[in-house]
Design an enzyme around this catalytic site. Structure first.
Site, PDB file in Angstrom:
ATOM      1  N   GLU A  59     -19.073  -9.194  42.824  1.00  0.00           N
ATOM      2  CA  GLU A  59     -18.696  -7.805  42.531  1.00  0.00           C
ATOM      3  C   GLU A  59     -17.278  -7.681  41.989  1.00  0.00           C
ATOM      4  OE1 GLU A  59     -20.512  -8.763  45.043  1.00  0.00           O
ATOM      5  OE2 GLU A  59     -21.949  -7.231  45.656  1.00  0.00           O
TER       6      GLU A  59
ATOM      7  N   GLU B  66     -26.331  -9.529  50.059  1.00  0.00           N
ATOM      8  CA  GLU B  66     -26.230  -8.548  51.155  1.00  0.00           C
ATOM      9  C   GLU B  66     -27.596  -8.336  51.826  1.00  0.00           C
ATOM     10  OE1 GLU B  66     -24.050  -5.767  48.553  1.00  0.00           O
ATOM     11  OE2 GLU B  66     -22.564  -5.669  50.156  1.00  0.00           O
TER      12      GLU B  66
ATOM     13  N   ALA C  50     -27.150  -5.579  42.730  1.00  0.00           N
ATOM     14  CA  ALA C  50     -27.512  -4.199  42.411  1.00  0.00           C
ATOM     15  C   ALA C  50     -27.790  -4.109  40.913  1.00  0.00           C
ATOM     16  CB  ALA C  50     -26.358  -3.282  42.794  1.00  0.00           C
TER      17      ALA C  50
ATOM     18  N   GLY D 210     -25.479  -7.546  45.879  1.00  0.00           N
ATOM     19  CA  GLY D 210     -26.457  -6.878  46.736  1.00  0.00           C
ATOM     20  C   GLY D 210     -27.561  -7.821  47.190  1.00  0.00           C
TER      21      GLY D 210
HETATM   22  C1  3H9 Z   1     -23.655  -5.220  43.381  1.00  0.00           C
HETATM   23  O1  3H9 Z   1     -24.533  -5.923  43.763  1.00  0.00           O
HETATM   24  C2  3H9 Z   1     -23.072  -4.082  44.167  1.00  0.00           C
HETATM   25  C3  3H9 Z   1     -23.463  -4.103  45.626  1.00  0.00           C
HETATM   26  O2  3H9 Z   1     -22.597  -4.934  46.347  1.00  0.00           O
HETATM   27  C4  3H9 Z   1     -23.278  -2.777  46.308  1.00  0.00           C
HETATM   28  C5  3H9 Z   1     -24.027  -1.615  45.852  1.00  0.00           C
HETATM   29  C6  3H9 Z   1     -23.842  -0.440  46.758  1.00  0.00           C
HETATM   30  N1  3H9 Z   1     -28.117  -5.477  36.775  1.00  0.00           N
HETATM   31  O3  3H9 Z   1     -26.588 -13.024  32.272  1.00  0.00           O
HETATM   32  P1  3H9 Z   1     -27.908 -13.146  31.618  1.00  0.00           P
HETATM   33  C7  3H9 Z   1     -29.258  -8.493  32.759  1.00  0.00           C
HETATM   34  S1  3H9 Z   1     -22.988  -5.439  41.843  1.00  0.00           S
HETATM   35  C8  3H9 Z   1     -28.695  -5.173  35.610  1.00  0.00           C
HETATM   36  O4  3H9 Z   1     -27.967 -13.252  30.152  1.00  0.00           O
HETATM   37  P2  3H9 Z   1     -28.294 -15.710  32.863  1.00  0.00           P
HETATM   38  C9  3H9 Z   1     -28.281  -8.885  31.660  1.00  0.00           C
HETATM   39  O5  3H9 Z   1     -27.582  -7.773  31.173  1.00  0.00           O
HETATM   40  C10 3H9 Z   1     -23.952  -6.705  41.083  1.00  0.00           C
HETATM   41  N2  3H9 Z   1     -28.920  -6.073  34.623  1.00  0.00           N
HETATM   42  O6  3H9 Z   1     -28.783 -14.320  32.262  1.00  0.00           O
HETATM   43  C11 3H9 Z   1     -29.212  -9.488  30.637  1.00  0.00           C
HETATM   44  O7  3H9 Z   1     -29.820  -8.421  29.913  1.00  0.00           O
HETATM   45  P3  3H9 Z   1     -30.184  -8.580  28.357  1.00  0.00           P
HETATM   46  C12 3H9 Z   1     -23.578  -8.065  41.539  1.00  0.00           C
HETATM   47  C13 3H9 Z   1     -28.537  -7.322  34.840  1.00  0.00           C
HETATM   48  O8  3H9 Z   1     -29.530 -16.424  33.243  1.00  0.00           O
HETATM   49  C14 3H9 Z   1     -30.287 -10.155  31.493  1.00  0.00           C
HETATM   50  O9  3H9 Z   1     -30.198  -9.525  32.779  1.00  0.00           O
HETATM   51  N3  3H9 Z   1     -24.287  -9.040  40.773  1.00  0.00           N
HETATM   52  C15 3H9 Z   1     -27.910  -7.712  36.029  1.00  0.00           C
HETATM   53  O10 3H9 Z   1     -27.322 -16.347  31.964  1.00  0.00           O
HETATM   54  C16 3H9 Z   1     -30.084 -11.649  31.657  1.00  0.00           C
HETATM   55  O11 3H9 Z   1     -28.753 -11.879  32.101  1.00  0.00           O
HETATM   56  C17 3H9 Z   1     -23.779  -9.556  39.623  1.00  0.00           C
HETATM   57  O12 3H9 Z   1     -22.706  -9.216  39.224  1.00  0.00           O
HETATM   58  C18 3H9 Z   1     -27.694  -6.731  37.029  1.00  0.00           C
HETATM   59  N4  3H9 Z   1     -27.118  -7.026  38.214  1.00  0.00           N
HETATM   60  O13 3H9 Z   1     -27.488 -15.329  34.191  1.00  0.00           O
HETATM   61  C19 3H9 Z   1     -24.622 -10.564  38.916  1.00  0.00           C
HETATM   62  N5  3H9 Z   1     -27.625  -9.018  35.958  1.00  0.00           N
HETATM   63  O14 3H9 Z   1     -31.148  -9.713  28.314  1.00  0.00           O
HETATM   64  C20 3H9 Z   1     -24.595 -10.324  37.433  1.00  0.00           C
HETATM   65  C21 3H9 Z   1     -28.066  -9.449  34.763  1.00  0.00           C
HETATM   66  O15 3H9 Z   1     -30.721  -7.261  27.996  1.00  0.00           O
HETATM   67  N6  3H9 Z   1     -25.464 -11.217  36.716  1.00  0.00           N
HETATM   68  N7  3H9 Z   1     -28.609  -8.429  34.082  1.00  0.00           N
HETATM   69  O16 3H9 Z   1     -28.872  -8.899  27.684  1.00  0.00           O
HETATM   70  C22 3H9 Z   1     -25.174 -12.496  36.440  1.00  0.00           C
HETATM   71  O17 3H9 Z   1     -24.175 -13.028  36.855  1.00  0.00           O
HETATM   72  C23 3H9 Z   1     -26.111 -13.263  35.543  1.00  0.00           C
HETATM   73  O18 3H9 Z   1     -26.863 -12.308  34.832  1.00  0.00           O
HETATM   74  C24 3H9 Z   1     -27.082 -14.205  36.276  1.00  0.00           C
HETATM   75  C25 3H9 Z   1     -28.130 -14.757  35.260  1.00  0.00           C
HETATM   76  C26 3H9 Z   1     -26.297 -15.364  36.874  1.00  0.00           C
HETATM   77  C27 3H9 Z   1     -27.840 -13.498  37.364  1.00  0.00           C
END
Ligand code: 3H9
Length: 679
Positions: free
Chosen positions: A124, A104, A62, A101
């Site tokens: 999450e 999901e 998400a 998500g």
């Molecule tokens: C969810 O899904 C809830 C659902 O179950 C239910 C809903 C009803 N959203 O980490 P990086 C940005 S909860 C918005 O440096 P990497 C991050 O801030 C979500 N922005 O890259 C950064 O911005 P900036 C569950 C996001 O290659 C840029 O992207 N998912 C999100 O080292 C690059 O990120 C997670 O918790 C996001 N979801 O790693 C996954 N994710 O460049 C969270 C990232 O401006 N994300 N950004 O600083 C991660 O674990 C890592 O970002 C990922 C990439 C592994 C994907």
């Protein structure tokens, strides 16, 4: 323009999401997905659907930036139901990461194919949440209850190969993902009924009568989950997947999700997610500044610190030249490193080949001159300004032009060290935390003359060795250790006034710290910084050191220890404290836990405010990153500055005043203006 586009490959509709950088499932993506499924349903020529991500990844979850704001329909739970109810088979084609998500969406699809390098997970819990779009109900039905518990409650992803073995992925793809996913869709397009994960019972049914999987899992992770709300909510939601029909299970999931989402822990953990990423941004760096080379690292000192620092680089495949003064110290140091690698291999964390490869990149030497070809040289000898200056003056003559000269000092003035060279712009502090090969934090200390590209290089190297780096200014103890000082001073005073080490430690552990100030002193060594003169006894610490109570390593410190290092309160320590109390004329009184919090934690916040005021930290969230990664501050409280905001700054000011502390100007100003540190 919608981030979702569709195109037909024969009778397969390929739905592509292009929402960089991580294909987060923001509103426009959700809307586009629903429209695409409607398109597939309404087009007789379409026989199957493939959902795929453009760029580096499938959906990484998400869109976290939408959290806390009014969300627009369609919401993710609706979207995944629409996908599952599509009348044509839907195949999710996964590369990069399918997280939260994103997984999901994949679970709601009728089939999942993935490239071998893909990672699948529900992180999450790390944001203080649970998968809220059917994930807690579908994952155990597809991956099995045990695996779902592990994935959801720890948040750690699994690789595509494992996902394939447990049936979470239907086929591993080699070669072009889109092409093979379309071919897969062609193969399955006639199969009816469509396999819906929400309807599966086979993997949850056996657990209806045997609950041990849940009790065992809770018990095994008791320590890890201490203080956190989200892991337990994840477990509870998965229990609902076992106990209830899908339609009821998702209601439990929703209720728990909303409960978590509106709580302080989720707010703290989501704040911290962005705090960690913000820390990588360095103020005042001219645009386009490029990092210098970082191909070979030199480390001076093969002690615990130097060895640990070296291991970070070796593990990342970067060659290291390590220098010691004497052969036996060099042999001992490299022996410890080899032992650490072998232990990791024995535990299965790395392969024996990897251990060998890492050690193969190490060049031990007794000659400082051998550092001439290093791009970055890190000095890690003991804390003595004269010794450090001497080393830097020598390095100035040895190091090649453009080499970065770094000190691992934890307190000393980097500018003074830099002044011992003719190139202060190349000098920087790189303060690793002990054990340096384990702790995630790195303080990058920016001297008055440190060049921008030196800072950019340090930040880039930190990322390569998987550290979280924070930029600090030159001041005694930088960010972390400087804030530790008032805590230490007050904790020691509290002992004289009537608190016990156990009481103070208990308050800190109850707060969520991994250990209290005295447990930490015993672990690190009570003798650190001791003047080594047993006849000069000026405080409790001197008395302990003089009595050979140096901490865990001596089996005695603020606590007594048995052979297995279990602590018990010490009558000897009680007596030493009593003697000092009498000597100092302090009256013993009952100390309340509130007072301990105000004197040892509020004072840290006060020091944090001073650090900000003086510009020694770039932003309040950087201070929080230092404390979470450097000292184990509970992430569910966000860090000291975020915690202060949740406590209320006026409450902190009142507490400090009540205890007679001078309140930092910035703290008072913010409290009076009704402002916060972190927003
Ligand atoms: C969810 O899904 C809830 C659902 O179950 C239910 C809903 C009803 N959203 O980490 P990086 C940005 S909860 C918005 O440096 P990497 C991050 O801030 C979500 N922005 O890259 C950064 O911005 P900036 C569950 C996001 O290659 C840029 O992207 N998912 C999100 O080292 C690059 O990120 C997670 O918790 C996001 N979801 O790693 C996954 N994710 O460049 C969270 C990232 O401006 N994300 N950004 O600083 C991660 O674990 C890592 O970002 C990922 C990439 C592994 C994907």
């Amino acid at each position: 323009m919608s981030p979702i586009s569709t195109k037909k490959h024969g009778d397969v509709l390929v739905v592509t999401s292009n929402n960089p950088p991580v294909n987060a499932l923001g509103h426009a993506v959700r809307e586009g997905l629903v429209a695409a499924i409607e398109e597939a349903d309404g087009d007789d020529e379409v026989k199957a659907v493939v959902i795929i991500g453009e760029g580096q990844t499938f959906f990484a979850g998400a869109d976290i930036t939408e959290f806390g704001r009014a969300m627009q329909n369609p919401m993710l739970p609706q979207v995944v139901d629409i996908i599952e109810n599509c009348t044509k088979p839907v195949v999710s084609a996964i590369h990069g990461t399918a997280l939260g998500g994103g997984l999901e969406v994949a679970l709601a699809s009728h089939y999942r194919v993935a490239v071998a390098s893909a990672k699948l997970g529900v992180p999450e819990v790390k944001l203080g949440l649970l998968p809220g779009a059917g994930g807690t109900q579908r994952l155990p039905r597809v991956a099995g209850v045990q695996k779902a518990l592990e994935m959801a409650a720890t948040g750690n992803p699994i690789g595509a190969k494992e996902a394939y073995e447990i049936g979470l992925v239907d086929r591993l793809i080699e070669g072009d993902l889109e092409q093979h996913a379309v071919a897969f869709a062609e193969e399955v397009r006639e199969i009816r009924p469509l396999p819906k994960s929400s309807e599966r019972q086979d993997k949850v049914e056996p657990y209806r009568t045997d609950r041990s999987v849940f009790t065992d899992f809770r018990k095994a992770n008791e320590r890890k989950f201490r203080g956190f709300e989200a892991p337990y909510a994840n477990i509870q939601a998965i229990e609902a997947a076992v106990d209830k029909p899908y339609a009821e299970g998702v209601l439990t999931e929703r209720q728990l999700f909303l409960q978590l989402m509106t709580g302080t822990q989720a707010r703290a953990q989501q704040y911290f997610f962005f705090a960690e990423r913000r820390a990588a941004k360095i103020d005042g760096i001219p645009e386009g500044t490029q990092p210098r080379m970082g191909k070979r690292i030199g480390v001076i000192g093969a002690g615990t610190m130097g060895g640990g620092i070296s291991m970070n680089f070796l593990s990342a495949g970067i060659p290291v030249t390590i220098v010691e003064m004497a052969q036996d110290a060099l042999d001992r140091g490299t022996g410890v490193m080899r032992g650490n690698y072998e232990a990791s291999a024995a535990k299965g964390r790395i392969s024996p080949g990897q251990a060998q490869a890492a050690m193969g990149l190490l060049t031990p030497t007794l000659k400082l001159d051998d550092l001439a070809d290093c791009d970055l040289i890190i000095e890690a000898v003991f804390e003595n300004m004269d010794v450090k200056k001497d080393i830097f003056a020598k390095l100035d003559k040895i190091a090649k032009p453009g080499a970065i000269l770094a000190s691992n000092t934890s307190y000393l003035n980097i500018d003074e060290i830099a002044a011992a060279t003719s190139r202060p712009e190349d000098v920087v502090g790189l303060h690793f935390f002990s054990p340096a090969n384990v702790m995630k934090l790195l303080e990058i200390v920016r001297g008055a003359k440190t060049a921008p590209d030196v800072l950019v290089t340090a930040m880039a190297l930190a990322k390569r060795i998987r550290k979280v780096a924070v930029v600090a200014g030159v001041c005694h103890g930088f960010i972390g250790n400087r804030m530790l000082m008032p805590r230490q001073v007050e904790a020691t005073k509290l002992l004289l006034e009537g608190a016990t080490p156990e009481q103070i430690d208990r308050v800190h552990v109850g707060f969520g710290m991994p250990m209290g100030p005295f447990q930490m002193a015993d672990l690190a060594g009570v003798d650190i910084g001791w003047h080594r003169d047993p006849s000069r006894i000026e405080n409790v610490r001197d008395a302990l050191c003089a009595a050979d109570r140096w901490g865990q390593k001596k089996g005695a410190g603020f606590y007594d220890y048995d052979e297995r290092r279990n602590p018990t309160p010490s009558p000897v320590v009680e007596k030493i404290i009593e003697e000092f109390r009498v000597k100092e004329g302090v009256e013993k009184r009952e100390i309340g836990n509130d007072e301990i919090v105000e004197r040892t934690l509020y004072t840290m916040v006060n020091e944090g405010a001073r650090i900000l005021e003086e510009g020694m930290a770039q932003r309040a969230s950087d201070i929080d990153v230092v404390w979470v990664y450097g000292y184990g501050w509970p992430v569910y409280r966000g860090g000291p500055m975020f915690w202060a905001d949740t406590e209320g700054l006026d409450k902190i000011v009142a507490g400090l005043e009540r205890r007679g502390f001078e309140v930092a100007k910035l703290l008072r100003e913010k409290a009076e203006a009704g402002e916060k540190f972190t927003r």
